[in-house]
Design a protein around this motif. Structure first.
Motif, mmCIF file in Angstrom:
data_model
loop_
_atom_site.group_PDB
_atom_site.id
_atom_site.type_symbol
_atom_site.label_atom_id
_atom_site.label_comp_id
_atom_site.label_asym_id
_atom_site.label_seq_id
_atom_site.Cartn_x
_atom_site.Cartn_y
_atom_site.Cartn_z
ATOM 1 N N MET A 146 1.025 -1.327 -0.295
ATOM 2 C CA MET A 146 0.251 -0.104 -0.088
ATOM 3 C C MET A 146 0.998 1.052 -0.165
ATOM 4 O O MET A 146 1.511 1.279 0.854
ATOM 5 C CB MET A 146 -0.762 0.200 1.205
ATOM 6 C CG MET A 146 -2.203 1.234 0.675
ATOM 7 S SD MET A 146 -2.772 1.314 2.715
ATOM 8 C CE MET A 146 -3.956 -0.335 2.354
ATOM 9 N N ASN A 200 1.685 5.222 0.139
ATOM 10 C CA ASN A 200 1.271 6.410 1.237
ATOM 11 C C ASN A 200 0.418 6.931 0.568
ATOM 12 O O ASN A 200 -0.754 7.327 2.018
ATOM 13 C CB ASN A 200 3.178 7.217 1.338
ATOM 14 C CG ASN A 200 3.936 6.774 2.279
ATOM 15 O OD1 ASN A 200 3.920 5.791 2.617
ATOM 16 N ND2 ASN A 200 5.045 6.724 1.648
ATOM 17 N N GLU A 201 -0.329 7.426 0.207
ATOM 18 C CA GLU A 201 -1.348 7.665 -0.192
ATOM 19 C C GLU A 201 -2.700 7.286 -0.351
ATOM 20 O O GLU A 201 -3.110 7.836 0.251
ATOM 21 C CB GLU A 201 -1.307 8.472 -2.221
ATOM 22 C CG GLU A 201 -2.593 9.192 -2.706
ATOM 23 C CD GLU A 201 -2.167 10.042 -4.111
ATOM 24 O OE1 GLU A 201 -3.433 9.756 -4.526
ATOM 25 O OE2 GLU A 201 -1.691 9.218 -4.089
ATOM 26 N N ARG A 246 -2.370 4.614 1.993
ATOM 27 C CA ARG A 246 -2.117 4.570 3.383
ATOM 28 C C ARG A 246 -3.414 5.696 3.851
ATOM 29 O O ARG A 246 -3.603 5.682 4.932
ATOM 30 C CB ARG A 246 -1.069 4.970 4.159
ATOM 31 C CG ARG A 246 -0.250 3.059 4.127
ATOM 32 C CD ARG A 246 1.139 3.342 4.374
ATOM 33 N NE ARG A 246 1.528 1.920 4.883
ATOM 34 C CZ ARG A 246 2.868 2.184 4.818
ATOM 35 N NH1 ARG A 246 3.842 2.643 5.509
ATOM 36 N NH2 ARG A 246 3.545 0.840 4.546
ATOM 37 N N THR A 247 -3.363 7.257 3.727
ATOM 38 C CA THR A 247 -3.723 8.307 3.899
ATOM 39 C C THR A 247 -5.295 8.083 4.136
ATOM 40 O O THR A 247 -5.645 8.452 5.057
ATOM 41 C CB THR A 247 -3.031 9.826 3.622
ATOM 42 O OG1 THR A 247 -1.156 8.872 3.222
ATOM 43 C CG2 THR A 247 -3.566 10.625 4.296
ATOM 44 N N GLU A 307 -6.171 5.171 4.165
ATOM 45 C CA GLU A 307 -6.961 4.853 4.698
ATOM 46 C C GLU A 307 -7.151 5.161 6.171
ATOM 47 O O GLU A 307 -7.969 4.932 7.034
ATOM 48 C CB GLU A 307 -6.329 3.031 4.774
ATOM 49 C CG GLU A 307 -6.340 2.335 5.441
ATOM 50 C CD GLU A 307 -8.064 1.627 5.932
ATOM 51 O OE1 GLU A 307 -8.662 1.392 4.266
ATOM 52 O OE2 GLU A 307 -8.260 1.268 6.458
#
Lengths: 620, 170
Positions: A1, A3-4, A6-7, A9
């Motif tokens: 996943m 970082n985009e 992740r953010t 989520e």
């Protein structure tokens, strides 16, 4: 996943966490509330000692304080708030009582406002009753309210003055009351009422008010100088303790009846909290003990019924009965305060009416005798004084109460032992029953309307829709006779003489199948009682306040506000000697209370007065 | 002020993009740190994201970068241990296998093996100080210990590691 993602989520999780937190807060709050209620309800009470009154022994009100304290002291029967709450819920099923009104007359004199013309249906000749409308032959004085009459209970009232000038009739002036000296004006239910002096120069308004500084209800007497109707000026205000119950204008002055509860008074240091006060605003004085009549029977509620007399300049007399008296009938010289009660002998109960007579004569109020009659009176029209005899129509009810089961699961059942209409004739001076007529109506019938006319009494009873009108001949108390119409569709809640030889009944159920529809019925009086000659029915309900009915028997007019079924209107009917015809309909605005509309006939015009203004129609 | 704290302050003022910068800065190292406690990468990432979500739901004030970083590591550690405690009945303790996650790049197989043989609290302090680059003071905050305790732990951990490493290589 990456970082985009992740953010994204993380933000989604944050939203979920916020929702979870919110739910948790609510759940915790609810749990705490439940716990708090539980603690409040189930923590057991300590013992409650009877209050020590020894320090009031020197007070002139000591006997009164003792009485109030004795009535109000209730050793706690419940062991906790939970038990107390349960008792309260059970108490909701106990039923209560009713309310009233009446007035005086003065000889009309020439004045710039014209001559006083009576428009109110006064129960007793010469005793004028307050109303929303009064008039002279030149001006209409109408009491209304700001805002929606049906939905806003706390409203300032407004006095409007209209000229009586046929099609040219117009509003001349308006006076809006403002709150003063901490009193909040309000008008509800039976509300503010108005009187007009014989010369039309003074309007007196009586209303219940709430005093925000003391938190007490009291009754205000507002006077307005209307000698110049275009420049109405306020005169000093007078107050009497207690909520407004009734008023009458008698030849002695304006009679006020108020009711002051003291059932929650346990601290007698503040005398204003338990003593009736009266007088000019800001100068009220306490009623001396000599003017308070203590009852000997302590088993009833802690209330004062206060009767006072306003002579136009001051409150000239004031007397209090330490008793709850719900309504009043005012005769020429006697005032009959009464309330419903129940007598008990073992498990046998029977309804009764307590009547207390006071005499108003020479500007003085004196307490006279008390009476008790079997059964309950429907309203003040069920009492009538005639040539030294007080006639009372009651609805008797007696029952034996039996209980089955135990504790909270016990069930009470009542078996009726007596039930029916009765008439009692009492000697006013002695209280002795000189004649009576019991069970003149079928056993299951309830009294719906009573009207005394001289030596006759008209009574309408109902339970099912086919209910008779009884005519009781009281010309010979040794031989009272009763005749009835037999079964007729519907019933009347209001009976009144309608011109020579006719009786008008207003009520419901005239079409024979729907007891919720309005009925107007004319009866012809004859040797065999009364017989129906004309009936008019319409969809809708009529106001319960008798003063809202316009009855002009001499001209054949009947006027009444009609509401329900999506309509709100004032309907004018005309009796031509054969039929009741619909004469006109006046549409009322949605916010107009049909019970506040008044009407009268003058010089070939019919005036229908409402808060929205005056509607003028041509008369027949 | 370090970039992480500056970004977080911008986020608190309404700049959502700034939060992504914080995730870029600390996300992967935190996952690796959490991975040392948990059996799978997915679990570690889950813990990391929960910690960041909590930072959004309950905003905090940080005066400098190390406070934010320390907070995040401490929060991830606590949450990861909680997660492990919840799941240990069904999932065998596996974090020891992940000790190497926190070693500096290029650390040899021997060192990894030596680390695995150490008690957990030794491994942890070594990971934080030498693997993650935290100062003794910051490590103390993460482990909820004072500086002296961290020094002692670190000293004993180094001695123990040295001894183990020497024994293994003899």
């Amino acid at each position: 996943m990456n970082n985009e993602n992740r953010t994204a989520e993380i933000f989604r999780r944050a939203e979920r966490q916020k929702k979870t937190r919110k739910r948790t807060f609510i759940a915790v709050g609810a749990s705490l509330a439940v716990a708090a209620v539980g603690c409040t309800l189930f923590v057991p009470y300590g013992a409650t000692p009877a209050p020590d009154l020894s320090r009031y022994r020197q007070s002139e009100y000591y006997s009164l304080i003792e009485t109030i304290s004795r009535i109000n002291y209730r050793p706690q029967k419940a062991k906790s708030n939970a038990e107390r709450l349960w008792e309260g819920l059970e108490g909701m099923f106990v039923y209560g009582t009713a309310s009233d009104s009446n007035t005086v007359a003065e000889a009309p004199t020439a004045s710039p406002n014209g001559e006083y013309v009576e428009t109110t249906d006064n129960q007793t000749y010469g005793v004028i009753e307050g109303d929303k409308m009064k008039r002279t032959d030149e001006y209409i004085f109408y009491l209304s309210h700001e805002g929606d009459e049906r939905t806003e209970p706390l409203r300032r009232f407004v006095l409007s003055v209209y000229s009586i000038d046929g099609w040219e009739s117009t509003k001349v002036s308006e006076y809006a009351f403002s709150d003063e000296d901490g009193s909040i004006l309000y008008d509800y239910a039976d509300g503010a009422e108005m009187y007009l002096s014989a010369d039309g120069n003074t309007v007196t308004i009586v209303s219940g008010v709430y005093h925000s500084q003391t938190g007490q209800s009291r009754t205000a007497v507002y006077s307005l100088d209307t000698s110049d109707v275009r420049n109405i000026r306020r005169k000093p205000t007078y107050y009497v303790s207690g909520g407004y119950r009734a008023s009458r204008l008698t030849k002695e002055g304006l009679l006020l009846v108020t009711s002051m509860p003291v059932y929650n008074v346990t601290d007698f240091d503040d005398e204003d909290s338990f003593l009736p006060c009266y007088g000019r605003a800001g100068e009220e004085e306490r009623l001396p003990m000599s003017e308070i009549s203590l009852k000997t029977d302590d088993n009833r509620n802690a209330y004062y019924t206060i009767v006072s007399l306003f002579d136009g300049e001051k409150i000239s007399a004031c007397k209090a009965w330490f008793d709850y008296l719900s309504d009043v009938y005012v005769a020429q010289e006697n005032i009959y305060l009464y309330s419903a009660g129940t007598k008990r002998e073992g498990n046998t109960y029977s309804t009764c009416t307590y009547i207390s007579r006071a005499r108003l004569f020479g500007g003085a109020l004196t307490k006279e005798n008390d009476y008790t009659v079997s059964g309950r009176v429907h309203n003040r029209y069920a009492l009538d004084e005639y040539e030294g005899v007080l006639r009372v129509v009651t609805e008797r009810s007696g029952y034996v109460l039996s209980e089955s089961g135990r504790g909270n699961s016990s069930v009470s059942s009542a078996e009726f032992t007596e039930r029916g209409a009765a008439l009692y004739c009492l000697n006013v001076q002695t209280g002795e029953t000189i004649a009576s007529l019991t069970d003149f109506a079928p056993r299951e019938e309830s009294v719906e309307a009573v009207r005394f006319e001289g030596t006759q009494a008209f009574v309408c009873t109902a339970v099912v829709s086919k209910d008779p009108v009884f005519v009781i001949d009281l010309s010979d108390y040794g031989h009272i006779t009763c005749k009835d119409t037999g079964e007729i569709p519907g019933y009347s809640i209001y009976l009144r003489s309608f011109g020579e030889g006719y009786l008008l009944g207003l009520g419901y159920g005239g079409n024979g199948w729907d007891s919720s529809d309005f009925k107007a019925e004319i009866y012809a009086e004859g040797e065999n009682g009364v017989s129906s000659v004309a009936v008019y029915t319409a969809n809708g309900r009529i106001p319960s306040d008798y003063k809202a009915y316009f009855v002009d028997g001499s001209n054949g007019y009947i006027g009444v506000g009609l509401y329900g079924y999506g309509s709100n209107e004032y309907r004018l009917l005309f009796f031509d000697g054969t039929d009741i015809l619909e004469y006109a309909r006046v549409e009322l605005s949605e916010e107009t209370d049909a019970g506040c509309v008044r009407a009268f006939v003058s010089d070939g015009f019919i005036y229908v007065v409402a808060s929205s203004g005056v509607h003028v129609l041509t008369a027949v | 002020m370090e970039i992480g704290v500056a970004s977080y302050n911008r986020f608190l003022q309404g700049d959502k993009k700034a939060f992504e910068q914080i995730v870029s800065l600390y996300g992967e190292p935190l996952v690796r740190f959490a991975r040392s406690f948990l059996p799978s990468y997915a679990d570690a990432e889950d813990v990391m994201m929960d910690v960041f979500a909590a930072l959004i739901v309950k905003p905090r004030t940080f005066r400098n970068e190390s406070a934010l970083k320390t907070y995040l590591y401490r929060a991830v550690r606590n949450r990861a241990i909680d997660r492990w405690r919840k799941e240990r009945r069904v999932v065998p303790l596996a974090y020891a296998e992940n000790a190497a996650y926190c070693l500096p790049d290029g650390a040899g197989e021997d060192l990894s093996q030596a680390l695995l043989s150490l008690p957990e609290q030794y491994r942890e302090v070594l990971r934080l100080v030498y693997g993650m680059g935290f100062s003794v003071e910051e490590t103390g905050k993460i482990l909820n210990k004072d500086k002296k305790q961290v020094y002692n732990l670190l000293c004993r951990a180094r001695s123990s590691l040295k001894k183990t490493f020497e024994e293994d290589t003899v």
